[in-house]
Enzyme design. Sequence first.
Site, PDB file in Angstrom:
ATOM      1  N   ASP A 258       0.883  -1.220  -0.047  1.00  0.00           N
ATOM      2  CA  ASP A 258      -0.019  -0.162  -0.102  1.00  0.00           C
ATOM      3  C   ASP A 258       0.929   1.196   0.100  1.00  0.00           C
ATOM      4  O   ASP A 258       0.410   2.302  -0.743  1.00  0.00           O
ATOM      5  CB  ASP A 258      -0.926  -0.067   1.058  1.00  0.00           C
ATOM      6  CG  ASP A 258      -2.318  -0.802   1.147  1.00  0.00           C
ATOM      7  OD1 ASP A 258      -2.673  -0.951   0.042  1.00  0.00           O
ATOM      8  OD2 ASP A 258      -2.607  -1.055   2.076  1.00  0.00           O
ATOM      9  N   HIS A 281      -3.255   4.788   4.545  1.00  0.00           N
ATOM     10  CA  HIS A 281      -3.176   5.708   3.413  1.00  0.00           C
ATOM     11  C   HIS A 281      -3.163   7.228   3.885  1.00  0.00           C
ATOM     12  O   HIS A 281      -2.822   8.027   3.203  1.00  0.00           O
ATOM     13  CB  HIS A 281      -4.456   5.521   2.652  1.00  0.00           C
ATOM     14  CG  HIS A 281      -4.517   3.957   2.001  1.00  0.00           C
ATOM     15  ND1 HIS A 281      -3.499   3.679   1.540  1.00  0.00           N
ATOM     16  CD2 HIS A 281      -5.580   3.053   2.377  1.00  0.00           C
ATOM     17  CE1 HIS A 281      -3.882   2.286   1.193  1.00  0.00           C
ATOM     18  NE2 HIS A 281      -5.130   1.906   1.618  1.00  0.00           N
TER      19      HIS A 281
END
Length: 319
Positions: A258, A281
């Site tokens: 990610d 994120h």
Amino acid sequence: MDGLPESLKPVATATCQHTLKSAIGCVGVGLHTGRKVAVALQPAPPDTGIVFRRTDLGPHPGIDIAARFDHVTDTRLCTMLASPDHPEARVGTVEHLMAAFAGAGVDNAIVTVDGPELPVLDGSAAPFLFLIDCAGVVEQAAPRTLIDILRPVRVEDGQAFAELRPGSAGLHLSVSIDFEAAAIGRQALSLHLTGHSFRGELAQARTFAQLHEIDALKAVGLALGGSLQNALVVDGPRLVNPEGLRIDHEFVRHKLLDAVGDLALAGGALQGRFVAHRAGHALNNRLLRTVFADAANWRLVQAEPVGRASYAYGTRAAA
Ligand SMILES: [Zn+2]
């Protein structure tokens, strides 16, 4: 380049830009909407970067959304981009495809999609990497620009932090996680991003969630496309997926995957060291915004002249 084995194809230290050799696509279900979406990856000229195109919106051919950190509008469940000129034109869950592009060394591509979210596929970057491999990657007659980190920049949220530090020869990442759920627990992983390390260590690691989170998400109409086919699901000490893990420490590997995808929104290949603990994120995006808010934090460096590309890993790509 065609004759080179996969592991020797250029990636973070390549000196020329690369795009896809041909277009390729697939159809899958969006993780949050549960809707079927068609995505196609297409070649693009030098200096295009990665651009998402919502073909179901606006006049033909659709509305473009450049894959840049300052176009990120939501980081709660995935990394979502939106067009600054057309805020209704959004595309979510871009991080696994962005990671696959970064891992395969693709600088320029148009990604068409006919819905608000990319297909989740199996929850990892492996299916996207497979598509890129099937399409092929070609060198372009344009030098690659690297973003060199000049001084440490750190963002924090409680015990969580994410940091970029100066480094040489591409991007090095160190990520650690610490979950109460015993099936995950504490895990840490460091690696130098290369085509080889991406393929061997990161691409197949699946996204994960805790069972109680999934129930809460589905209750509010999210994660509708989520299933054991596209996520690892943990219930305290127990992994719910009957097939088990694909690879040891799959959870932290996915967090690192990610991070590769989120950092690929910098607008160019980063040269530095990324260190993060319990980040996601939101922190990854805040880190990029903080780095680029001060011109003293970074500089652009041009890779060596076209025609002198080095395929060796670990060599410094720019002076
Ligand atoms: Zn993910």
